[in-house]
Design an enzyme around this catalytic site. Structure first.
Site, PDB file in Angstrom:
ATOM      1  N   TYR A  60      59.327  41.777 -98.986  1.00 52.60           N
ATOM      2  CA  TYR A  60      60.672  41.533 -99.705  1.00 52.60           C
ATOM      3  C   TYR A  60      60.899  41.579-100.910  1.00 52.60           C
ATOM      4  CZ  TYR A  60      64.609  38.819-100.485  1.00 52.60           C
ATOM      5  OH  TYR A  60      65.848  38.215-101.043  1.00 52.60           O
TER       6      TYR A  60
HETATM    7  O1  LIG Z   1      64.600  32.705-104.393  1.00 52.39           O
HETATM    8  C1  LIG Z   1      64.753  33.661-103.587  1.00 52.39           C
HETATM    9  O2  LIG Z   1      65.041  34.762-104.025  1.00 52.39           O
HETATM   10  C2  LIG Z   1      64.418  33.848-102.070  1.00 52.39           C
HETATM   11  O3  LIG Z   1      64.899  32.192-101.847  1.00 52.39           O
HETATM   12  C3  LIG Z   1      64.389  32.127-100.383  1.00 52.39           C
HETATM   13  O4  LIG Z   1      63.094  32.290-100.043  1.00 52.39           O
HETATM   14  P1  LIG Z   1      62.204  30.974-100.260  1.00 52.39           P
HETATM   15  O5  LIG Z   1      62.609  30.275-101.632  1.00 52.39           O
HETATM   16  O6  LIG Z   1      60.807  31.330 -99.764  1.00 52.39           O
HETATM   17  O7  LIG Z   1      63.097  29.983 -99.099  1.00 52.39           O
HETATM   18  P2  LIG Z   1      62.847  29.137 -97.939  1.00 52.39           P
HETATM   19  O8  LIG Z   1      62.179  30.091 -96.829  1.00 52.39           O
HETATM   20  O9  LIG Z   1      63.886  28.183 -97.626  1.00 52.39           O
HETATM   21  O10 LIG Z   1      61.550  28.149 -98.622  1.00 52.39           O
HETATM   22  C4  LIG Z   1      61.921  27.239 -99.345  1.00 52.39           C
HETATM   23  C5  LIG Z   1      60.462  26.362 -99.464  1.00 52.39           C
HETATM   24  O11 LIG Z   1      60.097  25.628 -98.383  1.00 52.39           O
HETATM   25  C6  LIG Z   1      58.931  26.006 -98.039  1.00 52.39           C
HETATM   26  N1  LIG Z   1      58.589  26.176 -96.516  1.00 52.39           N
HETATM   27  C7  LIG Z   1      59.115  27.199 -96.051  1.00 52.39           C
HETATM   28  C8  LIG Z   1      58.824  27.080 -94.644  1.00 52.39           C
HETATM   29  C9  LIG Z   1      58.076  26.001 -93.879  1.00 52.39           C
HETATM   30  O12 LIG Z   1      58.020  26.144 -92.681  1.00 52.39           O
HETATM   31  N2  LIG Z   1      57.661  25.225 -94.781  1.00 52.39           N
HETATM   32  C10 LIG Z   1      57.770  25.145 -95.974  1.00 52.39           C
HETATM   33  O13 LIG Z   1      57.192  24.214 -96.755  1.00 52.39           O
HETATM   34  C11 LIG Z   1      58.419  27.353 -98.774  1.00 52.39           C
HETATM   35  O14 LIG Z   1      57.128  27.638 -99.336  1.00 52.39           O
HETATM   36  C12 LIG Z   1      59.367  27.236 -99.986  1.00 52.39           C
HETATM   37  O15 LIG Z   1      58.703  26.626-101.058  1.00 52.39           O
HETATM   38  C13 LIG Z   1      65.243  33.032 -99.519  1.00 52.39           C
HETATM   39  O16 LIG Z   1      64.933  32.982 -98.157  1.00 52.39           O
HETATM   40  C14 LIG Z   1      65.045  34.531 -99.833  1.00 52.39           C
HETATM   41  O17 LIG Z   1      65.951  35.385 -99.162  1.00 52.39           O
HETATM   42  C15 LIG Z   1      65.350  34.516-101.042  1.00 52.39           C
HETATM   43  O18 LIG Z   1      65.347  35.935-101.707  1.00 52.39           O
END
Ligand SMILES: O=C(O)[C@H]1O[C@H](OP(=O)(O)OP(=O)(O)OC[C@H]2O[C@@H](n3ccc(=O)[nH]c3=O)[C@H](O)[C@@H]2O)[C@H](O)[C@@H](O)[C@@H]1O
Length: 437
Positions: free
Chosen positions: A249
Site C-alpha cells: 500500500y
Molecule cells: O496514515 C495512513 O496513511 C494510513 O492510516 C490507516 O492505516 P493505520 O494507521 O494502520 O490504521 P489502522 O489500521 O486503523 O490501525 C491503527 C492502529 O491500530 C493498530 N492495530 C490495527 C489492527 C489491529 O487489529 N490491532 C491494532 O493494534 C495498528 O497497528 C495501528 O497502530 C489507514 O488504514 C490507511 O489507509 C492510511 O493510509
C-alpha cells in the site's frame, strides 16, 4: 446449380462427402447444407457486430477482466438525463467558486470533502465505483447523504478513461480532488492487484485525461503517512526520505508521488499530494482499528492490540476528519492553475506535498481506553505481537509546512473526535443492535 456445385467442389472436404451428389436427395441436402453454412456464417458476423458494438459503447465499462478486482461490474452512464445531472451537480453557485470532480466521493474522506465544498457553494461532482472492499451499504448511505445536499455521484471506475473524458467534455472542472484509492495497509497482502489497479493504473488513467483536458484542472490527491515506512526519526517531515515502505500500500502511494512528479514535469499539471495520518471520525471506514474495535467491544469480542518487540508501544498520529477536510479545502484553494494545454506543457507548474496529521501520537492501548470510557464497556484486550504485514510501529507528523502554506491547524484531540465518532456509530447502527459491516 452447376455454378453452385463447382463452388462447392472448391471447398476442401472429407473424402466421399460429395460422392452421391447425383441423387436428387443429395442435391436437396447439399442445398440445405449450403443454406445452413450461410446462415451460420451470417449469424457469426451478426454476433461479432453486436459484441464490437457492446464493447465500444460509451455506456459500458471497457475494463479488461481483471481478477484482482472484487466487483466486476458494468456501469451505466451517458445520455441527456445523465448529462443534465452531471452539469447541475458541478454548477458553481457562489462567487469565485470552483468546480471540482471528487473521485472516491462515496468514501470516508470523499463524502466529507464533497459535502464541505457543496456547503460553500462550489460545484461538486462525485465519482465512485462502489466496490465491496468494505460494506457497500455504508457507501450507499453516504451517497444518499450527499444526494440530499445536491451532489451527484457518477458510478464508474477511474480506470475507465472513456468515462473520464466524457465528464471533462460535459464539465470544465477547475479542480480534481482525487481520493479514490485502495486503502488499508494489511489488506495489501491479500489482494495486491487491487492496489496496483486503483493506486497506480487508476492514477495514471486520471492524469492522462487531466493532461489532455482543456483547460487542465489543478489536482489535489490523497497520499499517505505510510510513505515514511520504516523511518525512525520523528516527527516525520516532508523533507525526510520515503524510500523504505513497509507495505505494498505504502509503495503504491509512494509510486503515486513519483507519477505526480512526472505529470507535473512533462505536462505542466498542478499537483498537490496530501499525506493523511490515520484519519478517523463519523462515517469512517469499518476496516480501520478504531471502527472495528468499537464494533467488537460492543459485541463482547476480544480485540487484538498490537505491541512492538520488548513491549514497545505502537502509536498513531490519529487525525480527526474535520481537520483533514479543512486541509483538503485549503490545498484546493491555494492550488495554482496547471500550465499546459492540449497535452503540452507551457511553463513550470506547482508541485506540492504536505503532511496532514495531528502532531500528537497516541498509543493504541490509550485509544482502546478512550473507547471503553465512551462505550461504557470493558474491552477484552488481546495483546498481540505487531505483525510483519505492513504495520509500522508509530507515526508522527511535522505539520509546520502545511501550517505555513495552507493555514492548516488541527484542533480536535482524540478524546473529542472519538466522542463524535461513537455518537455517530451508535445512532447509525441503531444503538449497536444492527451489525457493523
Ligand atoms: O496514515 C495512513 O496513511 C494510513 O492510516 C490507516 O492505516 P493505520 O494507521 O494502520 O490504521 P489502522 O489500521 O486503523 O490501525 C491503527 C492502529 O491500530 C493498530 N492495530 C490495527 C489492527 C489491529 O487489529 N490491532 C491494532 O493494534 C495498528 O497497528 C495501528 O497502530 C489507514 O488504514 C490507511 O489507509 C492510511 O493510509
Amino acid at each position: 446449380m452447376s455454378k453452385q456445385m463447382s463452388h462447392l467442389d472448391d471447398i476442401p472436404s472429407t473424402p466421399g462427402k460429395f460422392k452421391m451428389e447425383k441423387s436428387p436427395f443429395v442435391h436437396n441436402r447439399l442445398r440445405w447444407h449450403s443454406s445452413l453454412a450461410k446462415l451460420t456464417f451470417w449469424s457469426f458476423i451478426f454476433l461479432g457486430l453486436i459484441l464490437i458494438f457492446f464493447f465500444r459503447s460509451p455506456s459500458s465499462n471497457p475494463l479488461p477482466q481483471d481478477p484482482s478486482r472484487r466487483s466486476l461490474r458494468t456501469y451505466n452512464w451517458g445520455g441527456p438525463a445523465w448529462e443534465k445531472r452531471v452539469r447541475s451537480s458541478a454548477r458553481v453557485r457562489s462567487h469565485n467558486g470552483i468546480s471540482v470532480l471528487v473521485t472516491g466521493a462515496a468514501g470516508f474522506v470523499g463524502t466529507h470533502v464533497s459535502a464541505a465544498l457543496k456547503r460553500r457553494g462550489d460545484g461538486v461532482l462525485g465519482l465512485d465505483n462502489f466496490n465491496d472492499y468494505y460494506d457497500p451499504s455504508l457507501k450507499r448511505a453516504r451517497q444518499a447523504l450527499l444526494e440530499r445536499s445536491g451532489v451527484f455521484i457518477v458510478e464508474g471506475d477511474i480506470n475507465d478513461s472513456a468515462l473520464l473524458r466524457k465528464l471533462f467534455e460535459v464539465v470544465a472542472f477547475t479542480h480534481v480532488m482525487h481520493l479514490a484509492a485502495q486503502a488499508g495497509v494489511r489488506y495489501a497482502m491479500e489482494n495486491p492487484g487491487s492496489y496496483v489497479h486503483s493506486n497506480i493504473a487508476g492514477l495514471v488513467s486520471l492524469l492522462e485525461v487531466c493532461k489532455s483536458a482543456n483547460p487542465q484542472p489543478a489536482i489535489v490527491w490523497a497520499s499517505s503517512s505510510s510513505v515514511y515506512g520504516l523511518n525512525t526519526k520523528v516527527p516525520f517531515s516532508e523533507k525526510d526520505r520515503t524510500d523504505q515502505p513497509a507495505s505494498l500500500y505504502a509503495a503504491t502511494k509512494k509510486a503515486g508521488e513519483e507519477i505526480a512528479h512526472t505529470y507535473n514535469h512533462i505536462y505542466g499539471l498542478s499537483l498537490t499530494g496530501l499525506r493523511f495520518f490515520t484519519v478517523y471520525g463519523p462515517w469512517g471506514r469499518p476496516d480501520m482499528a478504531y471502527f472495528f474495535f468499537t464494533r467488537d467491544i460492543l459485541k463482547g469480542k476480544s480485540i487484538p492490540i498490537f505491541e512492538a518487540a520488548n513491549h514497545g508501544t505502537v502509536a498513531r498520529d490519529f487525525t480527526y476528519i474535520d481537520d483533514i477536510v479543512k486541509g483538503c479545502l485549503a490545498a484546493l484553494d491555494t492550488a495554482e492553475k496547471s500550465t499546459g494545454s492540449g497535452g503540452k506543457k507551457k511553463g513550470p507548474a506547482q508541485l506540492r506535498v504536505y503532511n496532514l496529521g495531528n502532531t500528537s501520537p497516541v498509543p493504541v492501548s490509550d485509544l482502546v481506553s478512550i473507547l471503553e470510557r465512551l462505550l461504557k464497556v470493558n474491552a477484552k484486550r488481546d495483546i498481540t505481537k505487531l505483525p510483519r504485514n505492513g504495520d509500522v510501529q508509530f507515526t508522527h507528523a511535522n505539520i509546520s509546512l502545511a501550517q505555513r502554506e495552507l493555514g492548516y491547524k488541527p484542533s480536535t484531540d482524540l478524546q473529542t473526535g472519538l466522542k463524535k465518532f461513537v455518537r455517530w456509530y451508535l445512532s447509525y447502527y441503531n444503538g449497536g443492535k444492527k451489525a457493523a459491516g
